[in-house]
Design a protein around this motif. Sequence first.
Motif, PDB file in Angstrom:
ATOM      1  N   ASP A 110      48.645  63.045  60.337  1.00 18.35           N
ATOM      2  CA  ASP A 110      47.503  62.500  59.594  1.00 18.35           C
ATOM      3  C   ASP A 110      46.422  61.983  60.541  1.00 18.35           C
ATOM      4  O   ASP A 110      45.230  62.100  60.258  1.00 18.35           O
ATOM      5  CB  ASP A 110      47.956  61.350  58.672  1.00 18.35           C
ATOM      6  CG  ASP A 110      48.659  61.880  57.433  1.00 18.35           C
ATOM      7  OD1 ASP A 110      48.550  63.097  57.160  1.00 18.35           O
ATOM      8  OD2 ASP A 110      49.335  61.081  56.743  1.00 18.35           O
ATOM      9  N   TYR A 111      46.875  61.421  61.646  1.00 11.70           N
ATOM     10  CA  TYR A 111      45.911  60.886  62.621  1.00 11.70           C
ATOM     11  C   TYR A 111      45.068  62.032  63.194  1.00 11.70           C
ATOM     12  O   TYR A 111      43.852  61.916  63.335  1.00 11.70           O
ATOM     13  CB  TYR A 111      46.659  60.145  63.742  1.00 11.70           C
ATOM     14  CG  TYR A 111      45.754  59.324  64.627  1.00 11.70           C
ATOM     15  CD1 TYR A 111      45.244  58.101  64.187  1.00 11.70           C
ATOM     16  CD2 TYR A 111      45.398  59.779  65.893  1.00 11.70           C
ATOM     17  CE1 TYR A 111      44.413  57.346  64.999  1.00 11.70           C
ATOM     18  CE2 TYR A 111      44.567  59.029  66.715  1.00 11.70           C
ATOM     19  CZ  TYR A 111      44.066  57.812  66.264  1.00 11.70           C
ATOM     20  OH  TYR A 111      43.239  57.072  67.065  1.00 11.70           O
ATOM     21  N   ILE A 112      45.735  63.144  63.487  1.00 13.14           N
ATOM     22  CA  ILE A 112      44.997  64.309  63.989  1.00 13.14           C
ATOM     23  C   ILE A 112      44.019  64.803  62.916  1.00 13.14           C
ATOM     24  O   ILE A 112      42.834  64.996  63.188  1.00 13.14           O
ATOM     25  CB  ILE A 112      45.970  65.432  64.422  1.00 13.14           C
ATOM     26  CG1 ILE A 112      46.774  64.970  65.655  1.00 13.14           C
ATOM     27  CG2 ILE A 112      45.208  66.733  64.728  1.00 13.14           C
ATOM     28  CD1 ILE A 112      47.886  65.902  66.092  1.00 13.14           C
ATOM     29  N   SER A 113      44.517  64.943  61.680  1.00 16.14           N
ATOM     30  CA  SER A 113      43.637  65.410  60.585  1.00 16.14           C
ATOM     31  C   SER A 113      42.386  64.538  60.474  1.00 16.14           C
ATOM     32  O   SER A 113      41.289  65.037  60.231  1.00 16.14           O
ATOM     33  CB  SER A 113      44.371  65.372  59.244  1.00 16.14           C
ATOM     34  OG  SER A 113      45.418  66.320  59.232  1.00 16.14           O
ATOM     35  N   SER A 114      42.585  63.234  60.664  1.00 15.91           N
ATOM     36  CA  SER A 114      41.462  62.312  60.474  1.00 15.91           C
ATOM     37  C   SER A 114      40.444  62.395  61.623  1.00 15.91           C
ATOM     38  O   SER A 114      39.378  61.790  61.542  1.00 15.91           O
ATOM     39  CB  SER A 114      41.963  60.878  60.319  1.00 15.91           C
ATOM     40  OG  SER A 114      42.408  60.386  61.568  1.00 15.91           O
ATOM     41  N   HIS A 115      40.767  63.137  62.663  1.00 16.18           N
ATOM     42  CA  HIS A 115      39.799  63.324  63.749  1.00 16.18           C
ATOM     43  C   HIS A 115      39.154  64.706  63.728  1.00 16.18           C
ATOM     44  O   HIS A 115      38.369  65.059  64.614  1.00 16.18           O
ATOM     45  CB  HIS A 115      40.469  63.068  65.114  1.00 16.18           C
ATOM     46  CG  HIS A 115      40.669  61.610  65.363  1.00 16.18           C
ATOM     47  ND1 HIS A 115      41.684  60.890  64.766  1.00 16.18           N
ATOM     48  CD2 HIS A 115      39.968  60.718  66.094  1.00 16.18           C
ATOM     49  CE1 HIS A 115      41.592  59.623  65.138  1.00 16.18           C
ATOM     50  NE2 HIS A 115      40.570  59.492  65.939  1.00 16.18           N
ATOM     51  N   LEU A 116      39.501  65.496  62.727  1.00 16.17           N
ATOM     52  CA  LEU A 116      38.876  66.816  62.587  1.00 16.17           C
ATOM     53  C   LEU A 116      37.569  66.674  61.814  1.00 16.17           C
ATOM     54  O   LEU A 116      37.315  65.635  61.188  1.00 16.17           O
ATOM     55  CB  LEU A 116      39.832  67.769  61.863  1.00 16.17           C
ATOM     56  CG  LEU A 116      41.155  68.052  62.589  1.00 16.17           C
ATOM     57  CD1 LEU A 116      42.060  68.905  61.713  1.00 16.17           C
ATOM     58  CD2 LEU A 116      40.904  68.730  63.933  1.00 16.17           C
ATOM     59  N   ASP A 117      36.761  67.733  61.832  1.00 17.07           N
ATOM     60  CA  ASP A 117      35.488  67.694  61.107  1.00 17.07           C
ATOM     61  C   ASP A 117      35.723  67.554  59.607  1.00 17.07           C
ATOM     62  O   ASP A 117      34.835  67.130  58.870  1.00 17.07           O
ATOM     63  CB  ASP A 117      34.689  68.995  61.357  1.00 17.07           C
ATOM     64  CG  ASP A 117      34.318  69.167  62.820  1.00 17.07           C
ATOM     65  OD1 ASP A 117      34.421  68.182  63.584  1.00 17.07           O
ATOM     66  OD2 ASP A 117      33.920  70.293  63.198  1.00 17.07           O
ATOM     67  N   THR A 118      36.902  67.952  59.148  1.00 16.47           N
ATOM     68  CA  THR A 118      37.227  67.919  57.723  1.00 16.47           C
ATOM     69  C   THR A 118      37.906  66.610  57.308  1.00 16.47           C
ATOM     70  O   THR A 118      38.514  66.557  56.237  1.00 16.47           O
ATOM     71  CB  THR A 118      38.164  69.093  57.374  1.00 16.47           C
ATOM     72  OG1 THR A 118      39.257  69.045  58.310  1.00 16.47           O
ATOM     73  CG2 THR A 118      37.475  70.433  57.480  1.00 16.47           C
ATOM     74  N   ALA A 119      37.813  65.585  58.141  1.00 19.67           N
ATOM     75  CA  ALA A 119      38.471  64.298  57.848  1.00 19.67           C
ATOM     76  C   ALA A 119      38.181  63.853  56.414  1.00 19.67           C
ATOM     77  O   ALA A 119      37.030  63.894  55.970  1.00 19.67           O
ATOM     78  CB  ALA A 119      37.974  63.236  58.823  1.00 19.67           C
ATOM     79  N   GLY A 120      39.222  63.474  55.703  1.00 19.60           N
ATOM     80  CA  GLY A 120      39.037  62.964  54.342  1.00 19.60           C
ATOM     81  C   GLY A 120      39.033  64.050  53.275  1.00 19.60           C
ATOM     82  O   GLY A 120      39.051  63.755  52.081  1.00 19.60           O
ATOM     83  N   VAL A 121      38.993  65.305  53.680  1.00 20.17           N
ATOM     84  CA  VAL A 121      38.956  66.425  52.725  1.00 20.17           C
ATOM     85  C   VAL A 121      40.369  67.020  52.645  1.00 20.17           C
ATOM     86  O   VAL A 121      40.970  67.285  53.687  1.00 20.17           O
ATOM     87  CB  VAL A 121      37.949  67.505  53.182  1.00 20.17           C
ATOM     88  CG1 VAL A 121      37.936  68.687  52.236  1.00 20.17           C
ATOM     89  CG2 VAL A 121      36.554  66.904  53.334  1.00 20.17           C
TER      90      VAL A 121
END
Length: 245
Positions: A172-183
Amino acid sequence: MGTKDKIELDMENIPQHIAIIMDGNGRWAKKKRLMKKLGHKAGADVLEKITNVARDLGVMHITAYAFSTENWKRSEEEVAGIMDLLRHYLKDHIRNARKRSIKIDVIGDVTRLDEDIQQQILTLKELTKDKPGINLHIALNYGGRNELLRAIKKIAQKSNDGEIAPDDITEDYISSHLDTAGVPDPELLIRTSGEERISNFLLWQIAYSEFNFSDKLWPDYTGEDLKQAIWEYQNRDRRFGGRNS
Ligand code: IPE
Ligand code: IPE
Ligand code: MG
């Protein structure tokens, strides 16, 4: 049910997020003996229509691949044509933002785009940020590997600064640093033009997406094609590594 004439969708099972690789503008133009730029223009118009159909079906997010980190390899003329078209597209959306209920933002490394385009993107994002409707995420100078690289650099910097320890890094931490964070990750990925590859799109996010490959060239893609793709998605058996029966 499921025929081209009458597609009955399960309105309780509409994907929240659909990713689209809008491919085939060049071949469409060639077939019609038109300049490539007109193929890209027709493609931009189709994105408009498809976004409206998706919104009416209750889709929350569309991520549309418009220009990849690899597309700079094309001729200067074609790249300039696409950038010009982008300027017009953004200008039109800025001018009509009040009338439309679409939230628009951009994913990708925008720092390589011309200054005026970056400014237009910021303006449009700000103008539409509170819109209640569908979110259109346009991927510009986007590459999945580049996105991961940028995320990893941000995380490494935080670790270096002592803000986090390696064990704090979760999926989740990685996901939240991608351009799509929150999506949410796309449930469905559509690619047109008969090509069956990912071309560096959303590598992390499509771990469990259903793929739908259409032979149609993107400028020929219709709302009915989108419904058909959603119908097929609804008839897939999504197991996520487990068993459904
Ligand atoms: C997709 O259409 C749009 C971009 C990559 C910018 P193409 O321009 O790749 O169309 P084809 O693949 O040449 O037909
Ligand atoms: C993918 O299409 C990128 C976009 C649709 C913007 P390409 O036409 O660039 O992909 P390849 O070269 O066929 O893999
Ligand atoms: Mg292509």
